[in-house]
Design an enzyme around this catalytic site. Structure first.
Site, short mmCIF file in Angstrom:
data_model
loop_
_atom_site.label_atom_id
_atom_site.label_comp_id
_atom_site.label_asym_id
_atom_site.label_seq_id
_atom_site.Cartn_x
_atom_site.Cartn_y
_atom_site.Cartn_z
N THR A 22 113.86 76.70 33.55
CA THR A 22 114.08 76.52 32.11
C THR A 22 112.96 75.67 31.54
O THR A 22 112.60 74.70 32.17
CB THR A 22 115.43 75.80 31.90
N GLU A 79 108.21 78.44 43.21
CA GLU A 79 106.93 78.48 42.50
C GLU A 79 105.77 78.33 43.47
O GLU A 79 104.67 78.81 43.20
CB GLU A 79 106.87 77.41 41.44
N ARG A 107 107.16 71.07 29.59
CA ARG A 107 108.47 70.44 29.77
C ARG A 107 108.31 69.10 30.47
O ARG A 107 107.36 68.87 31.21
CB ARG A 107 109.35 71.39 30.59
N ASN A 129 122.57 78.13 37.44
CA ASN A 129 122.16 77.12 36.46
C ASN A 129 121.09 77.63 35.50
O ASN A 129 121.00 77.17 34.38
CB ASN A 129 121.65 75.88 37.20
#
Ligand SMILES: Cc1ncc(C[n+]2csc(CCOP(=O)(O)OP(=O)(O)O)c2C)c(N)n1
Ligand code: SF4
Ligand code: SF4
Length: 1306
Positions: free
Chosen positions: A119, A152, A202, A1110
């Protein structure tokens, strides 16, 4: 509050000191002006400042009307005729968020992508996956190859490989994901590879995790050799994504293209789309064709081989590193060229550094990202009010181009504030500030005549903290000082190091800087109630069917569901920037009446605006009795156009249950008049059909019905003048605050309560602990009352099995045991029955629900085998059942009347995890709650990031709590990827400290009594403790005994003093590593595997929802064949990984596969065995999740889980290496022995499987068949194991030692 002048200026579109003249009514309005920018010469270096010039297009400005009609159109402009703009929406315009705007470009010009969810970047991966599944082709005529990786780290490695193979590859990430890519980023840049990585910038997990936006992640990769291009808006994200892809090909340097997480990534805005044909034309130009060809020819290929990635020594490494300089030296001009090319096809002009503001400004702010738009609004306002200020927007951060930046800055600027959206603790200023400082210093060294500038740096907007034009004004005002404050912050109150700037009178908070005619709306909804989804559709309908510009942004609180959502919508005839929340709403909808008392829902209502309340009190009298005094006074002062509707009643009568979103949406279209109602209804219905089609025609029809019925329930009422007086009694739905002392309660009062009231932004720095540690047990004050119906106990039917409490995900229903004397003060409604069972003689029994904490999931009523719970409307029982609950909570916890390792006994233990913010009916929480009931007073949890870390600890809601002794779970979340290793570290560190404690104890005991003057009681207790060091059941009881003895005798001898200091290690802890399947099967598998092999005494609990819950339900390697998940849009084709088999192959790992809903006893047994086993234990927990789409809702999770087990979909087993194998005893026990029923039956109840059947019946049939085969094959394997015929991979069985490690040394 606006002043008269400010209101006037908003109404007329004029600002102070400004005179209206035809055609130039709003001189700096972006909608009515066109910017002409001088083209920069190719080298970009020697350009004189080229301030933007504004030319009016002559479009008339539209004043805001303060007197709106009572029904129908309340807009200050005609939205449907297009008369205000003179333009019809062009097909190229579309409403979308920054993620989609970027993904469109990335997909168009890339062939390969490796993705991983995080996110707020996940959406980009989901979109390219979806488009690829749909067969969409890019500008090269190819369908993108999209592969989800295990992390990642994997995505970056695969990206590197794909690039090495000569393909055009891209990926999307942010935050922790970006950090995991760092090693490969160095490699990709080191090899001068063209590539674009799109980042939704972020915050990073430091003292706390945050999913919100700032530049901490991108600033952490600024050293990797990637160029860094920043988009400041949704439109820019679209345009500069293309610039990045073009520039990387030209420059042969990889690019990070970033934009602000959430603010830009999730803001829906009307943008102009770039025509794919135009992209095709550009990328077909020889310069790109050549670059692509070059990229391919230098790829790894055996027909023209080369080697790369070799090792170099001191002789050559340095020179090689410097050899790449020319590429970076030229990259700037490639960016400019790419910008010009994009400009040529879009008409939108961009510069790597762009100054906006007064040409003769004396002060300037330099910054990058969405915040620049707020500064621009401030600049326009301030300049119109006599200031001379400007803003320099940085788009290209790497490679830095000092000359252009300097050239762009007006010579008149004497003072500069550099704003960084990041924090580099301990540095002498943040990265952008440092960059500007060195630029100016070098320039001043080169030209001693150059005027000196005063530069300060400051921080703003960490983790999406609001950054308003008024904050920018405070920064400009700071620059007015003779010695402006440096290292300052804006947007928060720093009362610790006094770094915050005061508000500025130049542009006080509350003054609007929006284009005239902008209509602002706020919708207060509840998580999962559909309000956000409905508003997304509404804004898209407006943007697509009117000539208006639209913008939407959504803010959420920390709960997984049932939390507050606020939708911020704006639309109007002019282009919108405003990267901040709605400040002055023309329209406010409060979709849940209880919010009126809990939150300041009216704080941002414009006087005279429209307020719509969904309430059961639909007339003034009843409302007057319900509303708190404060709210009535607020309403009386605001004089809104007040509308009431019982949307719940309309929704219920339409068959939608508690989903009021469509009703409230219809009301909005009706009252706003943004579209003719007939058209609005038609469009709403069309969007409903599209959105709910996959849920079946019935759902669509019910929503259509709600739209038709909505307006009939709408009532307009006049706000009585008497409300200003405040004469009516207050009815407050919240229970009174608990009174208590100590730091936990101080935290609750000072921090948690304001945060829960959505007032956290106002908290000053001083109330927070600098390390981010928080006390446990804060959810007890939330009292959300979000259930529509709550269960009420029918004593006469109850057989006292405690199953209702066992399955409750929120610990909101509990058995209470009372001695008769303890009931003397009980409320009359507190009925009880004689307690049944051994050890309970003479006690009374009752099942009690907490109506404020129940989520209304209905699991308990479904689970109750005796029909002893009945769901009743919350309003009817709230007061009485809450009184009963409070009484029940005062009764003693009788934890020792029954063995806690039984279903019934476990529920007589206090749950030390309660009232979490998980979704209603969540299948994860009951496992963890049970864990706390079995071992809570000695539990340490290492929690992987995932749902369990979010419902387990999202500020200020901490569900882990303590017992009467103050003992309870110690809980920590390190990261998503390292949780197993983190837990292993905790276990190792704890064991090491306990061993030291044991050594001290033995030293004390070994000493001659004459030299060790301790009491016989201490000696005796210490001996028992040392003898049972590794047995929690004994050691922890003795540890309690030892505490007062050590306190009393701590000064008897230095070794006793030392032992006293180690006294918290006397207690034997139980360490559990907890996480989801995404962690265990994918990103954390390497670490998990290492822990499995470690032999340590450690326990692992995998909450297997079979998707990454999530982040919205992406597939993991635990996702079964045929399930449709995100990143598996066409149904998963590969089988689920058998983690249990992998773990069993070590031979000395305890492994259990459990399903709490399907077999209550087996899960308790497994957890107790796992904990008792002195080596590694792994418990795989089947966890139904909202995302499975169980038909009828999560209340059916019990039946569904039973079916999962019966059909073999989820096996129940326990493999216990502690069992000595012989003919009768086998380590492997299959607890789900017989299969019955057909797997299709199970699959037919879950949308994750049915979606595929609806999409492609043939594929579904095949994949369902494969799943069935694999289930049966596994069951056969398991039966053999259970017969002791084969133990997979066992080479030898390691005898566990105490604590799993070597025997402790004395
Ligand atoms: C390195 C990294 N990548 C991605 C994320 C984003 N992320 C947080 S939780 C999560 C998924 C968790 O899924 P799972 O482990 O199955 O737990 P669940 O949410 O289902 O309980 C992801 C992808 C992250 N926090 N860190
Ligand atoms: S309805 Fe759900 S949340 Fe409420 S008590 Fe029952 S199981 Fe718990
Ligand atoms: S696991 Fe599923 S049900 Fe539970 S909180 Fe997460 S999304 Fe909600």
């Amino acid at each position: 509050m606006e002043t008269q002048t400010q209101r006037l200026s908003r109404a007329t579109g004029l600002v102070k000191g400004q005179v209206a003249r035809p055609g130039l009514a709003v001189p700096f309005s972006r909608a009515t002006t066109k910017r002409v920018v001088a083209a920069a010469p190719p080298d970009g270096a020697s350009t004189a400042p080229a301030p933007a010039e504004f030319i009016s297009t002559g479009a008339p400005s539209v004043p805001v009307s303060s007197a709106a009609p009572s029904t129908g159109n309340i807009l200050p402009f005609s939205a449907t005729s297009g008369a205000n703009t003179g333009k019809k929406p062009t097909p190229k315009k579309a409403p979308m968020d920054g993620n989609e705007a970027t993904a469109q470009i990335a997909y168009a010009v890339s062939d390969v992508s490796f993705i991983y969810p995080i996110t707020p970047a996940t959406v980009m991966g989901e979109l390219v996956d979806q488009w690829a599944a749909e067969g969409r082709v890019n500008v090269f005529g190819n369908v993108m190859s999209v592969t989800e990786m295990e992390s990642e780290t994997g995505a970056a490695g695969a990206l590197h490989g794909a690039l090495a193979a000569g393909s055009l590859a891209t990926t999307f990430t942010c935050s922790q994901g970006l950090l995991l890519m760092v090693p490969n980023m160095y490699k990709i840049a080191g090899e001068l590879t063209p590539c674009v990585l799109h980042v939704t910038a972020r915050a990073l997990a430091k003292h706390a995790l945050s999913i919100f936006g700032d530049h901490q992640d991108v600033m952490a990769v600024r050293q990797t050799g990637w160029a860094m291009l920043c988009s400041h808006s949704v439109q820019e994200a679209h345009d500069l994504a293309l610039v990045a892809h073009l520039a990387t090909l030209r420059a042969s340097v990889p690019f990070v293209h970033f934009f602000d997480g959430f603010r830009t990534s999730h803001e829906i805005s009307t943008i102009e789309l770039i025509d794919p044909e135009a992209i095709k034309r550009v990328i077909s130009k020889p310069v790109y064709a050549k670059a692509i060809q070059h990229h391919r020819t230098r790829s790894l290929n055996p027909t023209h081989p080369h080697q790369r990635g070799t090792a170099q020594g001191p002789d050559v490494y340095f020179q090689c590193a410097e050899a790449a300089n020319p590429y970076y030296d030229r990259a700037y001009e490639h960016v400019e060229a790419a910008m010009e090319e994009v400009s040529a096809i879009t008409g939108r002009t961009y510069k790597p550094y762009e100054y906006v503001g007064a040409p003769d400004a004396d002060r300037a702010i330099i910054l990058m990202g969405s915040g620049s738009q707020a500064v621009e609004e401030a600049v326009e306002y301030l300049n119109a009010n006599g200031q001379k200020v400007g803003v320099l927007k940085v788009r290209l951060f790497r490679p830095w181009n000092a000359a252009t930046l300097l050239a762009e800055l007006p010579a008149s600027v004497r003072k500069i504030a550099v704003l960084d959206r990041t924090k580099e603790s301990g540095a002498n200023g943040e990265p952008l500030y440092q960059q500007v400082m060195s630029t100016l210093h070098e320039a001043e060294m080169a030209d001693p005549q150059m005027p000196r500038r005063y530069v300060v740096g400051g921080r703003y907007g960490l983790a999406s903290k609001e950054f308003l034009p008024s904050h920018a004004a405070a920064v400009y005002e700071n620059l007015n000082a003779a010695r402006p404050m440096r290292d300052f912050v804006v947007g928060i109150v720093d009362d610790v190091t006094q770094r915050s700037l005061p508000a500025s009178s130049l542009l006080p908070p509350g003054v609007s800087t929006l284009p005239v005619g902008t209509f602002e709306c706020l919708f207060w909804g509840m998580g999962s109630d559909g309000t956000v989804g409905a508003n997304k559709e509404a804004i898209k309908i407006i943007a697509s069917n009117t000539p208006l510009h639209a913008q939407a942004y959504f803010s959420y609180d920390a709960h997984k569901s049932g939390g507050v959502t606020v939708s911020h919508l704006r639309f109007g005839p002019s282009k919108l920037r405003a990267p901040y929340l709605v400040q002055q709403a023309d329209y406010v909808a409060i979709n849940h009446q209880s919010y009126m008392a809990k939150y300041d829902t009216l704080a941002n209502v414009k006087p005279g605006g429209v307020v719509v309340i969904n309430t059961t009190f639909t007339n003034v009298d009843s409302l007057s009795k319900y509303l708190p005094e404060k709210i009535k006074k607020q309403l009386a002062a605001l004089k809104p156009q007040l509308y009431l509707i019982d949307a719940l009643a309309v929704a219920k009568s339409s068959g939608l249950g508690k989903h009021v979103n469509m009703v409230m949406q219809t009301v909005f279209f009706n009252l706003s008049g943004v579209l003719p109602m007939e058209k609005a209804v038609a469009l709403l219905k069309k969007s409903i059909t599209k959105a709910y089609e996959r849920k079946g025609p019935e759902v669509v029809a019910k929503n259509h019905l709600a739209v038709d019925a909505a307006i009939s329930g709408l009532v307009k009422v006049d706000v009585p003048a008497s409300w200003a007086e405040g004469a009516t009694a207050v009815v407050h739905p919240n229970p009174p605050a608990k009174v208590n002392a100590g730091s936990r309660w101080e935290f609750m009062e000072k921090v948690a309560r304001p945060m829960l009231a959505l007032e956290g932004d106002k908290l000053p720095v001083s109330v927070f602990s600098p390390e981010g540690f928080v006390p446990p047990g804060t959810t007890i004050i939330e009292k959300r009352a979000i259930a529509a119906q709550v269960p009420v106990w029918k004593a006469e039917n109850c057989t006292q099995c405690n199953i209702c409490a066992f399955v409750c995900p929120h610990a909101a229903i509990r058995p209470a045991l009372a001695a008769p004397g303890e009931l003397s003060g009980a409320p009359d409604s507190f009925r009880s029955i004689n307690a049944k069972g051994p050890g309970m003689a003479g006690l009374q029994y009752r099942i009690q629900v907490s109506p404020y904490d129940c989520t209304g999931c209905d699991l308990c009523t479904h689970a109750c085998p005796d029909n002893a719970l009945q769901a009743q409307p919350i309003d009817a029982v709230l007061a009485v059942e809450n009184t009963n609950w409070e009484y029940a909570m005062k009764l003693p916890v009788r934890s020792d009347v029954m063995d806690r390792a039984t279903v019934k006994g476990s529920q007589l233990q206090q749950p030390l995890m309660e009232f979490s913010g998980a979704c209603e009916g969540c299948g994860e929480t009951p496992y963890v709650k049970l864990l706390t009931q079995l071992f809570g007073d000695r539990l340490i949890i290492a929690n992987a990031t995932g749902c369990s870390s979010i419902w387990g600890g999202s500020a200020p809601s901490n569900p882990y709590t303590t017992n009467a002794d103050g003992f309870g779970p110690a809980w920590a979340n390190s990261l998503f990827e390292d949780n197993a290793q983190f837990g292993l570290g905790i276990a190792t560190g704890t064991l090491q400290r306990r061993k030291a404690t044991l050594r001290l104890a033995r030293e004390v005991l070994a000493a001659e009594p004459a030299t060790m003057p301790i009491s016989a009681a201490l000696r005796d207790a210490l001996t028992r403790w040392a003898d049972h060091f590794a047995e929690a059941e004994v050691a922890n009881v003795v540890a309690k005994e030892l505490q007062p003895l050590l306190v009393a005798e701590k000064d008897a001898h230095p070794t006793v003093t030392e032992l006293f200091e180690h006294r918290d290690m006397l207690h034997k802890a139980s360490t559990w590593i907890v996480g989801g399947d995404g962690w265990a099967y994918d990103i954390g598998f390497g670490g998990l595997d290492h822990v499995l092999a470690s032999g340590e005494n450690i326990n692992i609990m995998v909450l297997d929802t079979e998707v990454y819950s999530n982040t919205g339900g992406q597939r993991s390697k635990a996702t079964p064949i045929s399930a449709v998940a995100k990143f598996a849009a066409g149904g998963k084709e590969r089988p689920k990984k058998d983690l249990g088999a992998i773990a069993m192959s070590y031979g000395d790992v305890y492994v259990a596969s459990v399903s709490l809903h399907a077999n209550y006893g087996q899960v308790v047994k497994a957890m107790a065995e796992a904990e008792r086993y002195p080596g590694v234990s792994l418990v795989l927990c089947y966890s139904p999740c909202m995302l499975h789409g169980i038909s009828g809702g999560m209340c059916n999770a019990i039946d569904e889980s039973k079916m999962a087990v019966e059909t073999g979909y989820w096996p129940l087993y326990r493999y216990n290496p502690a069992i000595v194998e012989d003919e009768k005893h086998h380590r492997f026990q299959l607890d789900s022995k017989k299969l019955k029923g057909d797997i299709e039956g199970f699959l037919s109840h879950e949308n994750r499987f049915q979606q595929l059947s609806r999409k492609s019946a043939d594929t579904a049939a095949k994949l369902h068949h494969d799943l069935d085969d694999s289930v049966h094959a596994r069951h056969d394997r398991l039966k053999h194991l259970a017969a002791g015929e084969y133990i997979p991979g066992v080479t030898h069985h390691v005898e566990p030692t105490a604590e799993g490690g070597p025997a402790p040394q004395a």
